[in-house]
Design a protein around this motif. Structure first.
Motif, mmCIF file in Angstrom:
data_model
loop_
_atom_site.group_PDB
_atom_site.id
_atom_site.type_symbol
_atom_site.label_atom_id
_atom_site.label_comp_id
_atom_site.label_asym_id
_atom_site.label_seq_id
_atom_site.Cartn_x
_atom_site.Cartn_y
_atom_site.Cartn_z
ATOM 1 N N THR A 36 -44.137 9.551 53.058
ATOM 2 C CA THR A 36 -45.331 8.744 52.833
ATOM 3 C C THR A 36 -46.536 9.660 52.716
ATOM 4 O OG1 THR A 36 -45.816 8.543 55.196
ATOM 5 C CG2 THR A 36 -44.353 6.875 54.235
ATOM 6 N N GLU A 37 -47.687 9.065 52.424
ATOM 7 C CA GLU A 37 -48.919 9.860 52.334
ATOM 8 C C GLU A 37 -49.212 10.554 53.664
ATOM 9 O OE1 GLU A 37 -52.250 11.528 50.578
ATOM 10 O OE2 GLU A 37 -50.728 10.330 49.585
ATOM 11 N N ARG A 38 -49.003 9.848 54.744
ATOM 12 C CA ARG A 38 -49.291 10.401 56.070
ATOM 13 C C ARG A 38 -48.206 11.359 56.552
ATOM 14 N NH1 ARG A 38 -52.506 7.923 60.752
ATOM 15 N NH2 ARG A 38 -51.812 9.184 62.493
ATOM 16 N N TYR A 39 -46.956 11.094 56.203
ATOM 17 C CA TYR A 39 -45.828 11.920 56.635
ATOM 18 C C TYR A 39 -45.014 12.370 55.423
ATOM 19 C CZ TYR A 39 -47.011 9.994 61.174
ATOM 20 O OH TYR A 39 -47.685 9.626 62.307
ATOM 21 N N PRO A 40 -45.545 13.365 54.678
ATOM 22 C CA PRO A 40 -44.837 13.806 53.478
ATOM 23 C C PRO A 40 -43.579 14.606 53.839
ATOM 24 C CG PRO A 40 -46.737 15.189 53.878
ATOM 25 C CD PRO A 40 -46.795 14.083 54.890
ATOM 26 N N LEU A 41 -42.616 14.545 52.934
ATOM 27 C CA LEU A 41 -41.396 15.335 53.062
ATOM 28 C C LEU A 41 -41.334 16.287 51.875
ATOM 29 C CD1 LEU A 41 -38.872 12.537 54.055
ATOM 30 C CD2 LEU A 41 -39.987 14.187 55.573
ATOM 31 N N TYR A 42 -40.904 17.514 52.139
ATOM 32 C CA TYR A 42 -40.880 18.547 51.112
ATOM 33 C C TYR A 42 -39.477 19.088 50.910
ATOM 34 C CZ TYR A 42 -45.931 18.565 51.596
ATOM 35 O OH TYR A 42 -47.247 18.195 51.621
ATOM 36 N N ASP A 43 -39.222 19.527 49.686
ATOM 37 C CA ASP A 43 -37.995 20.240 49.364
ATOM 38 C C ASP A 43 -38.243 21.708 49.746
ATOM 39 O OD1 ASP A 43 -35.935 21.670 48.136
ATOM 40 O OD2 ASP A 43 -35.842 20.278 46.456
ATOM 41 N N PRO A 44 -37.380 22.306 50.572
ATOM 42 C CA PRO A 44 -37.597 23.696 50.983
ATOM 43 C C PRO A 44 -37.715 24.668 49.811
ATOM 44 C CG PRO A 44 -35.871 22.703 52.294
ATOM 45 C CD PRO A 44 -36.215 21.719 51.214
ATOM 46 N N VAL A 45 -36.996 24.416 48.733
ATOM 47 C CA VAL A 45 -37.085 25.295 47.561
ATOM 48 C C VAL A 45 -38.494 25.258 46.974
ATOM 49 C CG1 VAL A 45 -36.195 25.672 45.221
ATOM 50 C CG2 VAL A 45 -34.624 25.070 47.071
ATOM 51 N N ASP A 46 -39.095 24.071 46.911
ATOM 52 C CA ASP A 46 -40.459 23.940 46.392
ATOM 53 C C ASP A 46 -41.468 24.656 47.290
ATOM 54 O OD1 ASP A 46 -39.434 22.388 44.353
ATOM 55 O OD2 ASP A 46 -40.026 20.480 45.278
ATOM 56 N N VAL A 47 -41.257 24.574 48.592
ATOM 57 C CA VAL A 47 -42.175 25.219 49.540
ATOM 58 C C VAL A 47 -42.126 26.733 49.370
ATOM 59 C CG1 VAL A 47 -42.697 25.587 51.981
ATOM 60 C CG2 VAL A 47 -42.026 23.323 51.178
ATOM 61 N N LEU A 48 -40.931 27.291 49.267
ATOM 62 C CA LEU A 48 -40.808 28.740 49.094
ATOM 63 C C LEU A 48 -41.360 29.189 47.741
ATOM 64 C CD1 LEU A 48 -37.322 29.365 50.705
ATOM 65 C CD2 LEU A 48 -39.590 29.671 51.719
ATOM 66 N N ALA A 49 -41.200 28.367 46.712
ATOM 67 C CA ALA A 49 -41.766 28.698 45.402
ATOM 68 C C ALA A 49 -43.288 28.699 45.466
ATOM 69 C CB ALA A 49 -41.272 27.714 44.347
ATOM 70 N N ALA A 50 -43.876 27.742 46.181
ATOM 71 C CA ALA A 50 -45.333 27.688 46.326
ATOM 72 C C ALA A 50 -45.832 28.892 47.116
ATOM 73 C CB ALA A 50 -45.749 26.395 47.006
ATOM 74 N N ARG A 51 -45.069 29.286 48.133
ATOM 75 C CA ARG A 51 -45.455 30.452 48.934
ATOM 76 C C ARG A 51 -45.508 31.710 48.079
ATOM 77 N NH1 ARG A 51 -41.131 32.829 52.874
ATOM 78 N NH2 ARG A 51 -40.369 33.399 50.825
#
Length: 64
Positions: A36-51
């Motif tokens: 949700t807007e308040r509790y977003p969930l992320y794909d770990p691959v996307d997080v590492l790509a953003a990093r």
């Protein structure tokens, strides 16, 4: 199917603070893959790509 993780765990896995993840989201470097807007969930691959992505920098204005 990839597992989605909450923002605090995503930030921990990427070695950054949760506020950094929120900043990346505000700057358009990452989008939640669910939750949700308040509790977003992320794909770990996307997080590492953003990093690892190059971050845009603000242009300094010269004094007139």
């Amino acid at each position: 199917m990839r597992r989605l993780i909450p923002a605090d765990l995503a930030a921990f896995g990427a070695g950054v603070k949760p506020s950094t993840l929120r900043d990346w989201r505000r700057r358009g470097l990452i989008k939640p893959a669910g939750g949700t807007e308040r509790y977003p969930l992320y794909d770990p691959v996307d997080v590492l790509a953003a990093r690892d992505a190059p971050k845009p920098r603000r242009q300094l204005q010269e004094a007139a």
